[in-house]
Design a protein around this motif. Sequence first.
Motif, PDB file in Angstrom:
ATOM      1  N   HIS A  32     -61.734 -13.401  55.379  1.00 30.12           N
ATOM      2  CA  HIS A  32     -62.118 -14.222  53.879  1.00 30.12           C
ATOM      3  C   HIS A  32     -60.629 -14.776  53.731  1.00 30.12           C
ATOM      4  O   HIS A  32     -59.680 -14.533  54.324  1.00 30.12           O
ATOM      5  CB  HIS A  32     -62.565 -13.181  52.918  1.00 30.12           C
ATOM      6  CG  HIS A  32     -61.313 -12.205  52.630  1.00 30.12           C
ATOM      7  ND1 HIS A  32     -61.490 -10.948  53.271  1.00 30.12           N
ATOM      8  CD2 HIS A  32     -60.486 -11.970  51.718  1.00 30.12           C
ATOM      9  CE1 HIS A  32     -60.303 -10.105  52.873  1.00 30.12           C
ATOM     10  NE2 HIS A  32     -59.810 -10.928  52.047  1.00 30.12           N
ATOM     11  N   THR A  34     -58.249 -15.932  50.200  1.00 30.98           N
ATOM     12  CA  THR A  34     -58.042 -15.668  48.511  1.00 30.98           C
ATOM     13  C   THR A  34     -57.116 -16.611  48.063  1.00 30.98           C
ATOM     14  O   THR A  34     -55.960 -16.992  48.471  1.00 30.98           O
ATOM     15  CB  THR A  34     -57.428 -14.122  48.650  1.00 30.98           C
ATOM     16  OG1 THR A  34     -58.401 -13.072  49.334  1.00 30.98           O
ATOM     17  CG2 THR A  34     -57.263 -13.685  47.106  1.00 30.98           C
ATOM     18  N   ALA A  49     -64.052 -12.729  35.549  1.00 33.37           N
ATOM     19  CA  ALA A  49     -64.716 -12.301  36.845  1.00 33.37           C
ATOM     20  C   ALA A  49     -66.002 -13.196  36.864  1.00 33.37           C
ATOM     21  O   ALA A  49     -66.663 -13.293  35.872  1.00 33.37           O
ATOM     22  CB  ALA A  49     -64.988 -10.786  36.714  1.00 33.37           C
ATOM     23  N   GLY A  50     -66.082 -13.684  38.213  1.00 34.26           N
ATOM     24  CA  GLY A  50     -67.428 -14.726  38.116  1.00 34.26           C
ATOM     25  C   GLY A  50     -67.084 -16.079  38.090  1.00 34.26           C
ATOM     26  O   GLY A  50     -68.007 -16.879  38.366  1.00 34.26           O
ATOM     27  N   LYS A  70     -64.787 -17.811  44.022  1.00 36.58           N
ATOM     28  CA  LYS A  70     -65.440 -17.145  42.817  1.00 36.58           C
ATOM     29  C   LYS A  70     -64.317 -16.170  42.384  1.00 36.58           C
ATOM     30  O   LYS A  70     -63.817 -15.329  43.232  1.00 36.58           O
ATOM     31  CB  LYS A  70     -66.732 -16.418  43.117  1.00 36.58           C
ATOM     32  CG  LYS A  70     -67.332 -15.776  41.799  1.00 36.58           C
ATOM     33  CD  LYS A  70     -68.609 -15.112  42.075  1.00 36.58           C
ATOM     34  CE  LYS A  70     -69.902 -16.409  41.757  1.00 36.58           C
ATOM     35  NZ  LYS A  70     -71.065 -15.472  41.685  1.00 36.58           N
ATOM     36  N   VAL A  72     -62.687 -12.755  41.422  1.00 35.55           N
ATOM     37  CA  VAL A  72     -63.050 -11.349  41.182  1.00 35.55           C
ATOM     38  C   VAL A  72     -62.509 -10.362  40.322  1.00 35.55           C
ATOM     39  O   VAL A  72     -63.125  -9.392  40.030  1.00 35.55           O
ATOM     40  CB  VAL A  72     -62.949 -10.749  42.947  1.00 35.55           C
ATOM     41  CG1 VAL A  72     -63.933 -11.369  43.946  1.00 35.55           C
ATOM     42  CG2 VAL A  72     -61.564 -10.975  43.306  1.00 35.55           C
ATOM     43  N   ASP A  73     -61.371 -10.945  39.791  1.00 37.72           N
ATOM     44  CA  ASP A  73     -60.599 -10.432  38.793  1.00 37.72           C
ATOM     45  C   ASP A  73     -59.796 -11.265  37.989  1.00 37.72           C
ATOM     46  O   ASP A  73     -59.913 -12.387  38.335  1.00 37.72           O
ATOM     47  CB  ASP A  73     -59.944  -8.916  39.149  1.00 37.72           C
ATOM     48  CG  ASP A  73     -58.702  -9.390  40.251  1.00 37.72           C
ATOM     49  OD1 ASP A  73     -58.097 -10.218  40.164  1.00 37.72           O
ATOM     50  OD2 ASP A  73     -58.418  -8.420  41.130  1.00 37.72           O
ATOM     51  N   ASP A  76     -57.388 -13.019  41.127  1.00 37.51           N
ATOM     52  CA  ASP A  76     -57.716 -13.012  42.360  1.00 37.51           C
ATOM     53  C   ASP A  76     -59.012 -13.927  42.625  1.00 37.51           C
ATOM     54  O   ASP A  76     -59.984 -13.488  41.875  1.00 37.51           O
ATOM     55  CB  ASP A  76     -57.850 -11.867  43.090  1.00 37.51           C
ATOM     56  CG  ASP A  76     -56.512 -10.972  43.094  1.00 37.51           C
ATOM     57  OD1 ASP A  76     -55.486 -11.620  43.670  1.00 37.51           O
ATOM     58  OD2 ASP A  76     -56.478  -9.902  42.488  1.00 37.51           O
ATOM     59  N   LEU A  78     -61.863 -15.074  45.487  1.00 36.52           N
ATOM     60  CA  LEU A  78     -62.327 -14.871  46.949  1.00 36.52           C
ATOM     61  C   LEU A  78     -63.193 -16.070  47.215  1.00 36.52           C
ATOM     62  O   LEU A  78     -63.722 -16.705  46.461  1.00 36.52           O
ATOM     63  CB  LEU A  78     -63.193 -13.617  47.002  1.00 36.52           C
ATOM     64  CG  LEU A  78     -63.495 -13.132  48.233  1.00 36.52           C
ATOM     65  CD1 LEU A  78     -62.287 -12.853  49.120  1.00 36.52           C
ATOM     66  CD2 LEU A  78     -64.535 -12.040  48.321  1.00 36.52           C
ATOM     67  N   THR A  83     -68.301 -14.489  49.121  1.00 31.94           N
ATOM     68  CA  THR A  83     -69.041 -14.005  47.704  1.00 31.94           C
ATOM     69  C   THR A  83     -70.377 -14.605  47.491  1.00 31.94           C
ATOM     70  O   THR A  83     -71.197 -14.084  46.609  1.00 31.94           O
ATOM     71  CB  THR A  83     -68.102 -14.427  46.568  1.00 31.94           C
ATOM     72  OG1 THR A  83     -67.971 -15.910  46.445  1.00 31.94           O
ATOM     73  CG2 THR A  83     -66.812 -14.054  46.590  1.00 31.94           C
TER      74      THR A  83
END
Length: 95
Positions: A32, A34, A49-50, A70, A72-73, A76, A78, A83
């Motif tokens: 992946h 990041t 997130a999202g 997208k 993730v927190d 970060d 991803l 995703t």
Amino acid sequence: MNIDKDKQPRLQINDQDALPIDSAEVTRDVEHSTLTNVLRDGKDVVFAAGDRVTLWVGPPGKTSVVFMGKAVDEHDVLDLISTESDDELEDYESI
């Protein structure tokens, strides 16, 4: 890969307009990619997130997408390949 001001980076979150950023870091490996360490006006960019995040580089009229993913927190993002499946993407997005 470090993306700094020399590459004229801009960040787009969801459907908002892309805004200039100071810098970001894209880490790629076999599994992946990041996006992290995104700074704007010397401060960390905070994601929900999202959030769908796109990193653009280059001068107006000659921009390229360097990363699309997208969150993730808060810090970060991803990559979309990790995703999403194709049936969950918007019409303009593809893997």
